[in-house]
Design a protein around this motif. Structure first.
Motif, PDB file in Angstrom:
ATOM      1  N   GLY A   1      24.542  18.577 -30.775  1.00  0.00           N
ATOM      2  CA  GLY A   1      25.861  19.365 -31.214  1.00  0.00           C
ATOM      3  C   GLY A   1      26.881  18.318 -31.386  1.00  0.00           C
ATOM      4  O   GLY A   1      26.805  17.327 -30.857  1.00  0.00           O
ATOM      5  N   TRP A   2      27.909  18.690 -32.214  1.00  0.00           N
ATOM      6  CA  TRP A   2      29.096  17.832 -32.327  1.00  0.00           C
ATOM      7  C   TRP A   2      29.628  17.602 -30.948  1.00  0.00           C
ATOM      8  O   TRP A   2      30.193  16.299 -30.920  1.00  0.00           O
ATOM      9  N   LEU A   3      29.948  18.291 -30.091  1.00  0.00           N
ATOM     10  CA  LEU A   3      30.484  18.077 -28.751  1.00  0.00           C
ATOM     11  C   LEU A   3      29.828  16.839 -28.210  1.00  0.00           C
ATOM     12  O   LEU A   3      30.359  15.902 -27.754  1.00  0.00           O
ATOM     13  N   GLN A   4      28.565  17.028 -28.139  1.00  0.00           N
ATOM     14  CA  GLN A   4      27.610  15.912 -27.531  1.00  0.00           C
ATOM     15  C   GLN A   4      27.793  14.677 -28.319  1.00  0.00           C
ATOM     16  O   GLN A   4      27.715  13.595 -27.746  1.00  0.00           O
TER      17      GLN A   4
ATOM     18  N   ALA B   1      30.437   4.844 -35.778  1.00  0.00           N
ATOM     19  CA  ALA B   1      32.011   5.193 -35.934  1.00  0.00           C
ATOM     20  C   ALA B   1      32.291   5.431 -37.285  1.00  0.00           C
ATOM     21  O   ALA B   1      33.247   6.203 -37.460  1.00  0.00           O
ATOM     22  N   PHE B   2      32.203   4.403 -38.196  1.00  0.00           N
ATOM     23  CA  PHE B   2      32.828   4.471 -39.254  1.00  0.00           C
ATOM     24  C   PHE B   2      32.344   5.508 -40.074  1.00  0.00           C
ATOM     25  O   PHE B   2      32.923   6.251 -41.042  1.00  0.00           O
ATOM     26  N   TYR B   3      30.847   5.910 -39.976  1.00  0.00           N
ATOM     27  CA  TYR B   3      30.345   7.224 -40.719  1.00  0.00           C
ATOM     28  C   TYR B   3      31.256   8.402 -40.386  1.00  0.00           C
ATOM     29  O   TYR B   3      31.468   9.384 -41.176  1.00  0.00           O
ATOM     30  N   LEU B   4      31.331   8.717 -38.945  1.00  0.00           N
ATOM     31  CA  LEU B   4      31.953   9.828 -38.846  1.00  0.00           C
ATOM     32  C   LEU B   4      33.453   9.772 -38.943  1.00  0.00           C
ATOM     33  O   LEU B   4      33.956  11.071 -39.501  1.00  0.00           O
ATOM     34  N   LEU B   5      34.311   8.763 -38.791  1.00  0.00           N
ATOM     35  CA  LEU B   5      35.685   8.773 -39.513  1.00  0.00           C
ATOM     36  C   LEU B   5      35.633   9.099 -40.925  1.00  0.00           C
ATOM     37  O   LEU B   5      36.379   9.675 -41.234  1.00  0.00           O
ATOM     38  N   LEU B   6      34.879   8.334 -41.549  1.00  0.00           N
ATOM     39  CA  LEU B   6      34.938   8.537 -43.010  1.00  0.00           C
ATOM     40  C   LEU B   6      34.580   9.986 -43.459  1.00  0.00           C
ATOM     41  O   LEU B   6      34.856  10.280 -44.511  1.00  0.00           O
ATOM     42  N   SER B   7      33.376  10.561 -42.821  1.00  0.00           N
ATOM     43  CA  SER B   7      32.936  11.749 -43.015  1.00  0.00           C
ATOM     44  C   SER B   7      34.278  12.900 -42.587  1.00  0.00           C
ATOM     45  O   SER B   7      34.629  13.766 -43.681  1.00  0.00           O
ATOM     46  N   LEU B   8      35.010  12.675 -41.521  1.00  0.00           N
ATOM     47  CA  LEU B   8      36.001  13.566 -41.291  1.00  0.00           C
ATOM     48  C   LEU B   8      37.111  13.526 -42.396  1.00  0.00           C
ATOM     49  O   LEU B   8      37.400  14.374 -42.873  1.00  0.00           O
ATOM     50  N   LEU B   9      37.483  12.227 -42.566  1.00  0.00           N
ATOM     51  CA  LEU B   9      38.646  12.298 -43.643  1.00  0.00           C
ATOM     52  C   LEU B   9      38.247  12.641 -45.074  1.00  0.00           C
ATOM     53  O   LEU B   9      38.992  13.318 -45.677  1.00  0.00           O
TER      54      LEU B   9
ATOM     55  N   ALA C   1      31.814  23.480 -42.966  1.00  0.00           N
ATOM     56  CA  ALA C   1      30.778  23.391 -43.935  1.00  0.00           C
ATOM     57  C   ALA C   1      30.477  21.888 -44.305  1.00  0.00           C
ATOM     58  O   ALA C   1      29.195  21.501 -44.303  1.00  0.00           O
ATOM     59  N   LEU C   2      31.450  21.019 -44.542  1.00  0.00           N
ATOM     60  CA  LEU C   2      31.437  19.708 -44.911  1.00  0.00           C
ATOM     61  C   LEU C   2      30.607  18.885 -44.060  1.00  0.00           C
ATOM     62  O   LEU C   2      29.911  17.850 -44.053  1.00  0.00           O
ATOM     63  N   MET C   3      31.316  19.085 -42.876  1.00  0.00           N
ATOM     64  CA  MET C   3      31.053  18.308 -41.546  1.00  0.00           C
ATOM     65  C   MET C   3      29.598  18.540 -41.149  1.00  0.00           C
ATOM     66  O   MET C   3      28.790  17.997 -40.554  1.00  0.00           O
ATOM     67  N   HIS C   4      29.190  19.911 -41.271  1.00  0.00           N
ATOM     68  CA  HIS C   4      27.641  20.212 -41.153  1.00  0.00           C
ATOM     69  C   HIS C   4      26.803  19.674 -42.191  1.00  0.00           C
ATOM     70  O   HIS C   4      25.734  19.089 -41.431  1.00  0.00           O
ATOM     71  N   THR C   5      27.249  19.478 -43.284  1.00  0.00           N
ATOM     72  CA  THR C   5      26.394  18.643 -44.199  1.00  0.00           C
ATOM     73  C   THR C   5      26.384  17.299 -43.884  1.00  0.00           C
ATOM     74  O   THR C   5      25.267  16.479 -44.040  1.00  0.00           O
ATOM     75  N   SER C   6      27.134  16.767 -43.456  1.00  0.00           N
ATOM     76  CA  SER C   6      27.724  15.206 -43.003  1.00  0.00           C
ATOM     77  C   SER C   6      26.722  15.072 -41.801  1.00  0.00           C
ATOM     78  O   SER C   6      26.071  13.887 -41.661  1.00  0.00           O
ATOM     79  N   LYS C   7      26.573  16.082 -41.046  1.00  0.00           N
ATOM     80  CA  LYS C   7      25.931  15.897 -39.733  1.00  0.00           C
ATOM     81  C   LYS C   7      24.156  15.756 -40.268  1.00  0.00           C
ATOM     82  O   LYS C   7      23.611  15.006 -39.538  1.00  0.00           O
TER      83      LYS C   7
ATOM     84  N   VAL D   1      22.105   7.830 -38.308  1.00  0.00           N
ATOM     85  CA  VAL D   1      23.340   7.215 -38.032  1.00  0.00           C
ATOM     86  C   VAL D   1      23.347   7.590 -36.331  1.00  0.00           C
ATOM     87  O   VAL D   1      23.767   6.753 -35.486  1.00  0.00           O
ATOM     88  N   PHE D   2      23.026   8.850 -35.973  1.00  0.00           N
ATOM     89  CA  PHE D   2      23.472   9.100 -34.525  1.00  0.00           C
ATOM     90  C   PHE D   2      22.311   8.744 -33.560  1.00  0.00           C
ATOM     91  O   PHE D   2      22.392   8.875 -32.403  1.00  0.00           O
ATOM     92  N   TRP D   3      21.096   8.072 -34.244  1.00  0.00           N
ATOM     93  CA  TRP D   3      20.292   7.668 -33.472  1.00  0.00           C
ATOM     94  C   TRP D   3      20.846   6.530 -32.865  1.00  0.00           C
ATOM     95  O   TRP D   3      20.581   6.019 -31.522  1.00  0.00           O
ATOM     96  N   LEU D   4      21.558   5.662 -33.633  1.00  0.00           N
ATOM     97  CA  LEU D   4      22.034   4.332 -33.019  1.00  0.00           C
ATOM     98  C   LEU D   4      23.180   4.583 -32.133  1.00  0.00           C
ATOM     99  O   LEU D   4      23.166   3.922 -31.062  1.00  0.00           O
TER     100      LEU D   4
END
Length: 379
Positions: free
Chosen positions: A84-87, A123-131, A160-166, A174-177
């Motif tokens: 999940g996003w919190l983890q 880190a860049f992926y998450l930041l860019l996804s949020l922006l 919805a967009l962040m769910h798609t990003s995840k 991305v999250f594996w790394l």
């Protein structure tokens, strides 16, 4: 040419929640494909569950029998597999706190520039996804004629967009790394107590095989994060071998594939881990082959895992730094596609090739010649 009749192999996987069944199927399918290249036809038996998270299967060729042991810790991986996003945010926060803020990422960049990119990628992926999600949601919600509906609509769109990003991030690994960096930091800081008994169990399995005189060769293979697990395990196992003749003539072989050992060894708190590394680096009877590919973005290519963290290797001991030279093992058109699939590239060490070459995972683990003989023959 030195031939053997019986070999015992131990395989330690990386930070992968998939269990023994996956790796059994992978070996069976890929060894069948490799037989078309090297002529080594391997009969892979059914998988049997052993003790203490081990599984085994038999590899039979015309002249050699191999007992292949999977040493599993996938249950530990699943327990620390952020979903999940919190983890995920928790792993990201730990990454920033441990690697970025103190400037430790610069040590990894110096050791391997690719690791700098791999570390910053999540880190860049998450930041860019949020922006991007906030910008697009704000733009779309702003088109609504009802001003009071714009805020709730915007929040729904961001979610919805962040769910798609995840979902996309999982596809791109991305999250594996990010999970690997967070896991390594926790281990180095002594926050993974469940690893110690599992490593001790691995060591006992290895020591038993080395002490078994019916084994002509004992091969320990570790891939990716498994190369970190094997360091303390093999160091412990070798301490349980009381007859030095059982380590003679390069009978015990360690093969590390796509290592990322500095993710633990570079941490100041990992003193015990570095001690185990030095013990392996000073064992002149151990044949240690370290294969890393410069095209593998999830490893530290051609970097000595012992000396890079300030430890020493004895003369004529320590890892032999080798490249599998994947570009020579695949047809150019196929290799071009593989280069773009960086996740697949990290697993090529375990897969069949298009052409024969000095690196052959299946000959190493099931061939009738000792690994030392194979190296002399192919170089």
């Amino acid at each position: 040419m030195a031939r053997i009749k019986q070999r015992q192999v131990f395989y330690i996987h990386g930070f992968d929640p998939r269990g023994a069944g996956h790796y059994h199927r992978l070996y069976r399918s890929q060894s069948a494909l490799q037989a078309k290249v090297n002529g080594l036809h391997i009969d892979v038996s059914a998988r049997k569950r052993g003790e203490n998270h081990s599984h085994c299967w038999q590899l039979d060729t015309e002249h050699c029998q191999t007992r292949y042991n999977y040493l599993g810790w996938d249950d530990i991986v699943r327990a620390h597999w952020a979903r999940g996003w919190l983890q995920i945010i928790g792993d990201l926060s730990l990454f920033l706190w441990v690697y970025i803020l103190p400037g430790h990422i610069l040590s990894y960049a110096k050791a391997s520039p690719k690791q700098l990119m791999a570390g910053l990628y999540p880190a860049f992926y998450l930041l860019l996804s949020l922006l991007f999600s906030v910008w697009l949601a704000t733009s779309l919600a702003g088109q609504l004629p009802w001003q009071m509906a714009q805020l709730p609509a915007g929040l729904v769109l961001v979610a919805a967009l962040m769910h798609t990003s995840k979902h996309l991030g999982n596809k791109l690994a991305v999250f594996w790394l990010l999970r690997i960096y967070a896991f390594s930091a926790r281990w180095a800081r002594g926050q993974m107590p469940e690893l110690a008994p599992r490593i001790h169990s691995f060591a006992s399995h290895m020591a038993e095989a080395i002490n078994d005189d019916t084994n002509d060769e004992v091969v320990i293979v570790a891939h990716s994060v498994g190369t970190m697990m094997v360091v303390p395990a093999l160091a412990q196992a070798l301490q349980q071998v009381h007859n030095p003749n059982r380590l003679a003539h390069q009978r015990v072989v360690l093969i590390t594939l796509g290592h990322c050992i500095p993710l633990v060894s570079f941490h100041a708190a990992a003193a015990d881990f570095r001690t185990a590394l030095q013990q392996l680096g000073h064992n002149k009877r151990l044949l240690w082959l370290d294969y890393t590919a410069p095209t593998d973005g999830a490893c530290f290519p051609l970097l000595n895992p012992v000396t890079s963290c300030g430890q020493s290797c004895a003369p004529h001991a320590g890892p032999r730094l080798l490249s599998p030279r994947f570009f020579t093992l695949y047809h150019p058109a196929r290799y071009k596609k593989l280069r773009r699939a960086w996740y697949t590239m990290h697993f090529l060490y375990l897969m069949a090739t298009d052409k024969p070459g000095p690196y052959d995972f299946f000959a190493f683990t099931a061939g009738p010649e000792t690994i030392a003989s194979q190296l002399k023959e192919r170089t």
